[in-house]
Every structure is written in structure tokens, then in C-alpha cells.
Design an enzyme around this catalytic site. Sequence first.
Site, PDB file in Angstrom:
ATOM      1  N   SER A   1       0.789  -1.349  -0.013  1.00  0.00           N
ATOM      2  CA  SER A   1      -0.102   0.016   0.065  1.00  0.00           C
ATOM      3  C   SER A   1       1.089   1.440   0.098  1.00  0.00           C
ATOM      4  CB  SER A   1      -0.954  -0.008   1.286  1.00  0.00           C
ATOM      5  OG  SER A   1      -1.305   1.383   1.521  1.00  0.00           O
TER       6      SER A   1
ATOM      7  N   TYR B   1      -0.864  -1.271  10.170  1.00  0.00           N
ATOM      8  CA  TYR B   1      -1.179  -1.708   8.671  1.00  0.00           C
ATOM      9  C   TYR B   1       0.078  -0.893   7.927  1.00  0.00           C
ATOM     10  CZ  TYR B   1      -3.515  -1.671   4.357  1.00  0.00           C
ATOM     11  OH  TYR B   1      -3.965  -1.879   2.966  1.00  0.00           O
TER      12      TYR B   1
HETATM   13  N1  LIG Z   1      -8.665  -0.874  -1.399  1.00  0.00           N
HETATM   14  C1  LIG Z   1      -7.671  -0.290  -1.202  1.00  0.00           C
HETATM   15  O1  LIG Z   1      -7.842   1.131  -1.474  1.00  0.00           O
HETATM   16  C2  LIG Z   1      -6.300  -0.771  -1.090  1.00  0.00           C
HETATM   17  C3  LIG Z   1      -5.184   0.281  -0.914  1.00  0.00           C
HETATM   18  C4  LIG Z   1      -3.990  -0.060  -0.801  1.00  0.00           C
HETATM   19  C5  LIG Z   1      -3.710  -1.434  -0.500  1.00  0.00           C
HETATM   20  N2  LIG Z   1      -4.873  -2.374  -0.458  1.00  0.00           N
HETATM   21  C6  LIG Z   1      -4.395  -3.771  -0.335  1.00  0.00           C
HETATM   22  O2  LIG Z   1      -4.603  -4.651  -1.367  1.00  0.00           O
HETATM   23  C7  LIG Z   1      -5.100  -5.991  -0.934  1.00  0.00           C
HETATM   24  C8  LIG Z   1      -6.408  -6.205  -1.628  1.00  0.00           C
HETATM   25  O3  LIG Z   1      -7.417  -5.400  -0.949  1.00  0.00           O
HETATM   26  P1  LIG Z   1      -8.776  -5.140  -1.418  1.00  0.00           P
HETATM   27  O4  LIG Z   1      -9.131  -3.659  -1.447  1.00  0.00           O
HETATM   28  O5  LIG Z   1      -8.970  -5.753  -2.551  1.00  0.00           O
HETATM   29  O6  LIG Z   1      -9.870  -5.667  -0.293  1.00  0.00           O
HETATM   30  P2  LIG Z   1     -10.912  -6.813  -0.187  1.00  0.00           P
HETATM   31  O7  LIG Z   1     -11.958  -6.797  -1.156  1.00  0.00           O
HETATM   32  O8  LIG Z   1     -11.482  -6.430   1.291  1.00  0.00           O
HETATM   33  O9  LIG Z   1      -9.947  -8.159  -0.139  1.00  0.00           O
HETATM   34  C9  LIG Z   1      -9.239  -8.652   0.929  1.00  0.00           C
HETATM   35  C10 LIG Z   1      -9.063 -10.040   0.481  1.00  0.00           C
HETATM   36  O10 LIG Z   1      -8.298 -10.813   1.456  1.00  0.00           O
HETATM   37  C11 LIG Z   1      -8.761 -11.736   2.174  1.00  0.00           C
HETATM   38  N3  LIG Z   1      -8.760 -12.190   3.402  1.00  0.00           N
HETATM   39  C12 LIG Z   1      -8.798 -11.235   4.528  1.00  0.00           C
HETATM   40  N4  LIG Z   1      -8.435 -11.930   5.692  1.00  0.00           N
HETATM   41  C13 LIG Z   1      -7.953 -13.061   5.380  1.00  0.00           C
HETATM   42  C14 LIG Z   1      -7.490 -14.330   6.204  1.00  0.00           C
HETATM   43  N5  LIG Z   1      -7.456 -14.281   7.497  1.00  0.00           N
HETATM   44  N6  LIG Z   1      -7.244 -15.386   5.541  1.00  0.00           N
HETATM   45  C15 LIG Z   1      -7.207 -15.434   4.088  1.00  0.00           C
HETATM   46  N7  LIG Z   1      -7.755 -14.606   3.172  1.00  0.00           N
HETATM   47  C16 LIG Z   1      -7.974 -13.408   3.857  1.00  0.00           C
HETATM   48  C17 LIG Z   1     -10.186 -11.502   1.934  1.00  0.00           C
HETATM   49  O11 LIG Z   1     -11.258 -12.873   1.865  1.00  0.00           O
HETATM   50  P3  LIG Z   1     -12.069 -13.491   2.776  1.00  0.00           P
HETATM   51  O12 LIG Z   1     -12.641 -12.469   3.501  1.00  0.00           O
HETATM   52  O13 LIG Z   1     -12.835 -14.588   1.784  1.00  0.00           O
HETATM   53  O14 LIG Z   1     -11.058 -14.361   3.415  1.00  0.00           O
HETATM   54  C18 LIG Z   1     -10.464 -10.844   0.701  1.00  0.00           C
HETATM   55  O15 LIG Z   1     -10.492 -11.588  -0.381  1.00  0.00           O
HETATM   56  C19 LIG Z   1      -5.028  -5.971   0.507  1.00  0.00           C
HETATM   57  O16 LIG Z   1      -3.607  -6.456   0.605  1.00  0.00           O
HETATM   58  C20 LIG Z   1      -5.099  -4.486   0.832  1.00  0.00           C
HETATM   59  O17 LIG Z   1      -4.394  -3.994   2.041  1.00  0.00           O
HETATM   60  C21 LIG Z   1      -5.925  -2.088  -0.859  1.00  0.00           C
END
Ligand SMILES: NC(=O)c1ccc[n+]([C@@H]2O[C@H](COP(=O)([O-])OP(=O)(O)OC[C@H]3O[C@@H](n4cnc5c(N)ncnc54)[C@H](OP(=O)(O)O)[C@@H]3O)[C@@H](O)[C@H]2O)c1
Length: 257
Positions: free
Chosen positions: A147, A162
Site C-alpha cells: 500500500s 497496517y
Molecule cells: N482498497 C484499497 O484502497 C487498497 C489500497 C492499498 C492497498 N490495498 C491492499 O490490497 C489488497 C486487497 O485488498 P482489497 O481492497 O481488494 O480488499 P478486499 O476486497 O477486502 O480483499 C481482501 C481479501 O483478503 C482476504 N482475506 C482477509 N483476511 C483473510 C484471512 N485471514 N485469510 C485469508 N484471506 C483473507 C479476503 O477474503 P476472505 O474474507 O474470503 O478471507 C479478501 O479476498 C490488500 O492487501 C489491501 O491491504 C487496498
Amino acid sequence: MSGSGITPPGFGLDGRVAIVTGASSGLGAAVARGLAGLGARVALVARRPERLAGLATEIAGCAVVSDLSDPQQLGTVVPAVVEQLGPPEILINAAGNRFGTAAAECESLADIHSTLNLNLVAPMLLAQAVFPHMRTVGRGSIVQISSISGRVGIPGIPQASYAASKAGLSGLTTELAVQWARHSIRVNTVAPGFFRSEITDSLYDSERGGSYLRRNIPLPQEGTAEDIVGAVLWLAGDASRYVTGQTIAVDGGWTAR
Ligand SMILES: NC(=O)c1ccc[n+]([C@@H]2O[C@H](COP(=O)([O-])OP(=O)(O)OC[C@H]3O[C@@H](n4cnc5c(N)ncnc54)[C@H](OP(=O)(O)O)[C@@H]3O)[C@@H](O)[C@H]2O)c1
């Protein structure tokens, strides 16, 4: 075509086995679709079985249900993939989360541990687990999803542990890249800025949040998971074969200001 007559490597991933964590939603699901579109055979990892099963059917991949915060469950992931698809050549560590919204001085030890376990320890354990297979195949690409908060402070959205976990991924990336380069295993990090997903929907949907994002992101369009996918696909395959140890921000210009 280059002037030297040498054809540059392409983006195709025909038949390569890829593991994508966090594949039940958001960026992980979008990356899994992208990898499959380039010909990879994709193992989808997360906790929600129905979500994974639906996507596995759509892209002819396989679902591996696992809570990556639990080292015992995590330990079964790579063996399951090897059995169902063969040795992995690509690992995308996209699962991640923020635990709580407390100011740094108030974050509980439990939340700090949860954050580090999922966002930093799990990617390292999975990298260790794929390593012997990539070494045997003679190549591999690992992409961590961090991130921009691993690089800059984000005013108004407290996320100390985080941010630490995401900055840690960049340190892990440079070290693994150097240790494993001789096996042609490349390790890179993509650092997304804000994009819409389950964890940011409420921010995008609130008037205050929406205007905060518009003020801080130079490019005019709203970020989506698909906007991040291209960099991940490039790093996954041979088109980036001379790139390792890098953290690349894909953030609409947030960190360029
Ligand atoms: N959205 C943003 O603005 C943003 C910005 C910077 C970085 N990111 C990063 O991008 C990545 C993807 O995030 P996203 O925004 O696409 O969020 P998201 O839609 O909430 O996806 C998060 C994923 O992680 C999985 N997950 C969470 N806890 C878990 C666990 N204990 N074991 C296995 N899987 C787990 C969730 O699946 P289940 O709930 O089915 O387990 C889900 O598939 C993350 O690393 C996040 O930190 C996001």
C-alpha cells in the site's frame, strides 16, 4: 520490435500455475481473472468458500479455502495447489486487512499482532512454501500487494500497524529478491493507492470521503481494482524478467505530489 532484432518477452502465462491470496474479492479476484486471461492456471485462496468456488468455475481454476492468519491452515495451501495443479511459478500475496481504526497510541497489542500476521507473516510463510517448487522449476515470480501507506503517512486515516506491515513487505521484497535471484525467482511489490473495494466502499460512498480522495489524487478518475491489475500481470510474467526487488506505486499520482 527492438532495433537489435531481439524479440522482447511477452505477457503470456500459458499453463503456468499461479497462487492468488485474497481471491474472494477486490484486487485478488481481479488479478486472478487477469492471470487466467493470460493462460495461467490459478489457485484461489481466501476464507469464503462460496466466493472462491464461483470464481474457480468462471476461470477454470481451483479453490483453496484457508485462514492465512492461522499458520497451520496456511501450511496446507501450497501442498494442496501442488496436488491439484502442479508446482507454482507465480505467487500473488493480495490478502490483507486493517484491524481497527484506532490512533497509533491506542492500537491494541491484539490488533497489532493480527495485522502483522495477515499482512506480513503470511506472505513470508507462503513465499517460503513456494520457494522449493520455484527452485525446481527454475523460475518464479512473487508479487506482494502492499500500500502507499507503507511509503507515506495518510492524514486522517490512522493505520500505524497496517503501514508498518506494508512497509515490511518492501523490506521482505528486496531481501528475498537478492537471496533468490540466482534461482531466477523474482520478488516485487505493488503498492496501490486508494481503489474501491469491500474495505474502502464506505470511504468512497461518503461525501466527505469522496471529496478527500478527489482532493488528494491527481488523476481525475476513481481508482478500481482493474487499475492495479496491469502492473501485477506485468510483474508476474516474462515481460518484467529483468525487474526484481522493486516496489511500484500504482496510485493515481498520490505519492508523486
Ligand atoms: N482498497 C484499497 O484502497 C487498497 C489500497 C492499498 C492497498 N490495498 C491492499 O490490497 C489488497 C486487497 O485488498 P482489497 O481492497 O481488494 O480488499 P478486499 O476486497 O477486502 O480483499 C481482501 C481479501 O483478503 C482476504 N482475506 C482477509 N483476511 C483473510 C484471512 N485471514 N485469510 C485469508 N484471506 C483473507 C479476503 O477474503 P476472505 O474474507 O474470503 O478471507 C479478501 O479476498 C490488500 O492487501 C489491501 O491491504 C487496498
